[in-house]
Design a protein around this motif. Sequence first.
Motif, PDB file in Angstrom:
ATOM      1  N   GLU A  51       0.835  -1.206   0.000  1.00 19.40           N
ATOM      2  CA  GLU A  51       0.000   0.000   0.000  1.00 19.40           C
ATOM      3  C   GLU A  51       0.869   1.254   0.000  1.00 19.40           C
ATOM      4  O   GLU A  51       0.593   2.203  -0.739  1.00 19.40           O
ATOM      5  CB  GLU A  51      -0.928  -0.018   1.215  1.00 19.40           C
ATOM      6  CG  GLU A  51      -1.948  -1.148   1.145  1.00 19.40           C
ATOM      7  CD  GLU A  51      -2.679  -1.420   2.443  1.00 19.40           C
ATOM      8  OE1 GLU A  51      -3.786  -1.984   2.373  1.00 19.40           O
ATOM      9  OE2 GLU A  51      -2.161  -1.072   3.531  1.00 19.40           O
ATOM     10  N   CYS A  52       1.919   1.240   0.815  1.00 16.99           N
ATOM     11  CA  CYS A  52       2.836   2.393   0.834  1.00 16.99           C
ATOM     12  C   CYS A  52       3.447   2.603  -0.552  1.00 16.99           C
ATOM     13  O   CYS A  52       3.531   3.735  -1.035  1.00 16.99           O
ATOM     14  CB  CYS A  52       3.941   2.195   1.875  1.00 16.99           C
ATOM     15  SG  CYS A  52       3.360   2.338   3.582  1.00 16.99           S
ATOM     16  N   LEU A 112       4.472   6.346  -0.616  1.00 17.88           N
ATOM     17  CA  LEU A 112       4.765   6.763   0.755  1.00 17.88           C
ATOM     18  C   LEU A 112       5.957   5.976   1.276  1.00 17.88           C
ATOM     19  O   LEU A 112       6.198   4.852   0.834  1.00 17.88           O
ATOM     20  CB  LEU A 112       3.561   6.480   1.664  1.00 17.88           C
ATOM     21  CG  LEU A 112       2.252   7.182   1.339  1.00 17.88           C
ATOM     22  CD1 LEU A 112       1.132   6.601   2.187  1.00 17.88           C
ATOM     23  CD2 LEU A 112       2.390   8.674   1.576  1.00 17.88           C
ATOM     24  N   ALA A 131       7.947   3.438   3.560  1.00 16.19           N
ATOM     25  CA  ALA A 131       7.518   2.197   4.212  1.00 16.19           C
ATOM     26  C   ALA A 131       7.147   2.478   5.662  1.00 16.19           C
ATOM     27  O   ALA A 131       7.800   3.268   6.341  1.00 16.19           O
ATOM     28  CB  ALA A 131       8.622   1.160   4.134  1.00 16.19           C
ATOM     29  N   SER A 177       4.473   4.002   6.725  1.00 15.50           N
ATOM     30  CA  SER A 177       3.671   5.211   6.918  1.00 15.50           C
ATOM     31  C   SER A 177       2.327   4.875   7.529  1.00 15.50           C
ATOM     32  O   SER A 177       1.747   3.816   7.271  1.00 15.50           O
ATOM     33  CB  SER A 177       3.439   5.927   5.585  1.00 15.50           C
ATOM     34  OG  SER A 177       4.638   6.481   5.096  1.00 15.50           O
ATOM     35  N   SER A 186      -3.096   8.078   3.240  1.00 13.24           N
ATOM     36  CA  SER A 186      -2.114   8.545   4.213  1.00 13.24           C
ATOM     37  C   SER A 186      -2.722   9.582   5.147  1.00 13.24           C
ATOM     38  O   SER A 186      -3.609  10.354   4.762  1.00 13.24           O
ATOM     39  CB  SER A 186      -0.887   9.128   3.514  1.00 13.24           C
ATOM     40  OG  SER A 186      -1.093  10.481   3.173  1.00 13.24           O
TER      41      SER A 186
END
Length: 191
Positions: A65-66, A71, A73, A75, A99
């Motif tokens: 997902e990050c 984003l 890792a 996050s 996020s």
Amino acid sequence: MIQQNSACPPPEWLLREQLIQAPAPVVDEWLFHEDSLTRRLTRLSDNSFSVTPLFEGWQPLRADECAALQLPAGSEGWVREVYLLGREQKWVFARSVASRAALEEDGLHMDELGTRSLGELLFSDQAFARGQLQICQYPAAWLPEADTASGLWGRRSCFLRGTLSILVAEVFLPTVWRAIAQDADSNKERH
């Protein structure tokens, strides 16, 4: 919240053109359909569609997902896990993430959706643009315990509005494929 098995390797999310072997035609058509899944499921269920929230809250996002949201890792983000139901049956497991920083800057209150469909919100807001659909066979360890099964097809895409990206993953449970097949059969009988 679903217990994420950290030992579980992340799936390889693929674009349609990256597939070595395409899924069955009806599966392919549902996985890569660009319109709102909420609207399709509402039609399939004869307007007997609902959303059952399983988990909503802040937590570290998974590595895949990050990467998808670009984003760092580990996050933190808002995670929303729900079932999409048709005719009171669990048809789809959905996990949506964004996020913390982007949500706070944008002002979207994902925490206020309750039993409303996030998909309906995203498709009704012209400011959101949908990224490319990717599919995989979703890891069983990432599913709710009651629906743990190997080989279930999932899809995901990012919805973008300014600096906000919301990653929406949808996993098609066996019950939805039965409903799709029954609908196709009844349409044949009518014609």
